[in-house]
Scaffold this motif. Structure first.
Motif, short mmCIF file in Angstrom:
data_model
loop_
_atom_site.label_atom_id
_atom_site.label_comp_id
_atom_site.label_asym_id
_atom_site.label_seq_id
_atom_site.Cartn_x
_atom_site.Cartn_y
_atom_site.Cartn_z
N GLN A 270 0.82 -1.21 0.00
CA GLN A 270 0.00 0.00 0.00
C GLN A 270 0.86 1.26 0.00
N GLN A 271 1.91 1.26 0.82
CA GLN A 271 2.79 2.44 0.90
C GLN A 271 3.52 2.68 -0.43
N TYR A 272 4.07 1.62 -1.01
CA TYR A 272 4.75 1.77 -2.29
C TYR A 272 3.77 2.23 -3.37
N HIS A 273 2.55 1.70 -3.35
CA HIS A 273 1.57 2.08 -4.36
C HIS A 273 1.18 3.55 -4.21
N GLN A 274 0.97 4.00 -2.99
CA GLN A 274 0.64 5.41 -2.75
C GLN A 274 1.77 6.31 -3.25
N ASN A 275 3.00 5.93 -2.95
CA ASN A 275 4.15 6.73 -3.40
C ASN A 275 4.25 6.74 -4.92
N TYR A 276 3.90 5.63 -5.55
CA TYR A 276 3.93 5.55 -7.01
C TYR A 276 2.86 6.47 -7.63
N MET A 277 1.68 6.48 -7.04
CA MET A 277 0.55 7.22 -7.61
C MET A 277 0.58 8.72 -7.30
N LYS A 278 1.23 9.12 -6.24
CA LYS A 278 1.18 10.50 -5.75
C LYS A 278 1.53 11.55 -6.81
N PRO A 279 2.63 11.41 -7.55
CA PRO A 279 2.96 12.46 -8.54
C PRO A 279 1.93 12.60 -9.66
N SER A 280 1.19 11.54 -9.94
CA SER A 280 0.21 11.58 -11.03
C SER A 280 -0.88 12.61 -10.77
N LEU A 281 -1.35 12.71 -9.56
CA LEU A 281 -2.43 13.65 -9.25
C LEU A 281 -2.00 15.08 -9.56
N ASN A 282 -0.81 15.45 -9.12
CA ASN A 282 -0.33 16.82 -9.35
C ASN A 282 -0.13 17.10 -10.83
N LYS A 283 0.43 16.15 -11.56
CA LYS A 283 0.66 16.34 -12.99
C LYS A 283 -0.66 16.41 -13.75
N LEU A 284 -1.61 15.56 -13.39
CA LEU A 284 -2.93 15.63 -14.02
C LEU A 284 -3.61 16.96 -13.74
N LYS A 285 -3.55 17.39 -12.49
CA LYS A 285 -4.16 18.67 -12.12
C LYS A 285 -3.53 19.81 -12.93
N SER A 286 -2.22 19.80 -13.05
CA SER A 286 -1.53 20.84 -13.85
C SER A 286 -1.97 20.80 -15.31
N SER A 287 -2.13 19.59 -15.83
CA SER A 287 -2.56 19.46 -17.23
C SER A 287 -3.97 20.01 -17.42
N PHE A 288 -4.88 19.69 -16.52
CA PHE A 288 -6.24 20.21 -16.63
C PHE A 288 -6.28 21.73 -16.42
N GLU A 289 -5.41 22.23 -15.54
CA GLU A 289 -5.32 23.69 -15.37
C GLU A 289 -4.84 24.34 -16.66
N ALA A 290 -3.82 23.76 -17.30
CA ALA A 290 -3.28 24.30 -18.55
C ALA A 290 -4.33 24.30 -19.65
N LEU A 291 -5.26 23.37 -19.58
CA LEU A 291 -6.33 23.29 -20.57
C LEU A 291 -7.58 24.09 -20.15
N ASN A 292 -7.44 24.84 -19.06
CA ASN A 292 -8.49 25.74 -18.56
C ASN A 292 -9.78 25.03 -18.14
N TYR A 293 -9.64 23.84 -17.54
CA TYR A 293 -10.82 23.17 -17.00
C TYR A 293 -11.28 23.90 -15.74
N LYS A 294 -12.59 23.94 -15.54
CA LYS A 294 -13.17 24.66 -14.41
C LYS A 294 -12.78 24.02 -13.07
N TYR A 295 -12.74 22.67 -13.04
CA TYR A 295 -12.42 21.96 -11.80
C TYR A 295 -11.24 21.00 -12.05
N PRO A 296 -10.05 21.52 -12.21
CA PRO A 296 -8.91 20.67 -12.58
C PRO A 296 -8.59 19.58 -11.55
N GLU A 297 -8.73 19.89 -10.29
CA GLU A 297 -8.43 18.88 -9.27
C GLU A 297 -9.45 17.75 -9.30
N LEU A 298 -10.69 18.08 -9.47
CA LEU A 298 -11.75 17.08 -9.55
C LEU A 298 -11.58 16.22 -10.81
N GLU A 299 -11.26 16.85 -11.93
CA GLU A 299 -11.00 16.09 -13.16
C GLU A 299 -9.82 15.14 -12.95
#
Length: 189
Positions: A110-139
Motif C-alpha cells: 500500500q505504501q509503495y503504491h501510494q508513493n507511485y501514484m502520488k505524482p500523477s495527481l499533481n501532474k494531471l491537475k496541472s494538465s487540466f489547469e493548462a487546458l483551462n478546466y473549471k475543476y482541474p483537481e476534480l478532473e
C-alpha cells in the motif's frame, strides 16, 4: 541469471498464484532451485523478500511511467496517461497481478503504491489547469480513480485490452483529445 534473481522470480510467481501469506520460504526455495538457507542469507525473512520484490518492481514501474508519459503539452500528457494503464500492465503483468492480490491487506504494498501514484495527481491537475478546466483537481481525481480501476480490472480479467481501447477512445473524446491524437500520430508516422 543470479540465484538472487531466481529467488525473486520464484517468489513473484508463487506470491501471485498462492498469495504472500500462503507461500512458504520452503516452496520459494524449491521453485527457485536453491536452498531455503540461501533465501535467508539474501533477504533475512519472507517479509523482507516481499518488500525487496515490491521495491524493485515499483522502481521499474516508475522508470517505465516516466519514459512513457514524457510529453510536450498538457494534451499529449493526457493522451498518454489514458493509455498508460494497459501499457504498464503489459510491461509488468505478473507484478501487477501480484499487487492486485496483495494490495488490500499488505501495508508495504500500500505504501509503495501510494508513493507511485502520488505524482500523477499533481501532474494531471496541472494538465487540466493548462487546458483551462473549471475543476482541474476534480478532473484529475476522476481520471486517476478510473485508471486505478482499469489496471485492476485488466489484471483480474474483467476487462479486455480491446474493451479498454474503446473506453480510452471515449475518454479522449470527452477531453477533446482526439484531434490532438491525430496530430501526434501523423507527426510520429
Amino acid at each position: 541469471m543470479s540465484k538472487k534473481q531466481d529467488i525473486l522470480n520464484a517468489s513473484l510467481f508463487l506470491f501471485t498464484e498462492q498469495g504472500a501469506r500462503a507461500t512458504s520460504t520452503k516452496s520459494i526455495a524449491k521453485q527457485a532451485g536453491v536452498s531455503e538457507a540461501l533465501i535467508f542469507k539474501y533477504f533475512g525473512t519472507k517479509d523482507h523478500l516481499l518488500e525487496e520484490l515490491i521495491k524493485k518492481d515499483y522502481l521499474d514501474a516508475i522508470d517505465f511511467t516516466r519514459k512513457f508519459l514524457a510529453a510536450n503539452s498538457a494534451e499529449e500528457f493526457l493522451i498518454k496517461f489514458i493509455d498508460l494503464p494497459i501499457a504498464l500492465i503489459d510491461h509488468q503483468f505478473d507484478f501487477w497481478r501480484m499487487i492486485y492480490k496483495i494490495l488490500p491487506l499488505n501495508p508495504i504494498a500500500q505504501q509503495y503504491h501510494q508513493n507511485y501514484m502520488k505524482p500523477s495527481l499533481n501532474k494531471l491537475k496541472s494538465s487540466f489547469e493548462a487546458l483551462n478546466y473549471k475543476y482541474p483537481e476534480l478532473e484529475a481525481e476522476t481520471l486517476l480513480l478510473l485508471t486505478d480501476n482499469v489496471w485492476k480490472s485488466y489484471v483480474s480479467d474483467r476487462l479486455t485490452k480491446e474493451r479498454y481501447q474503446e473506453i480510452a477512445t471515449l475518454l479522449k473524446k470527452k477531453y477533446a483529445l482526439i484531434a490532438m491524437l491525430l496530430i501526434v500520430t501523423s507527426i510520429v508516422s
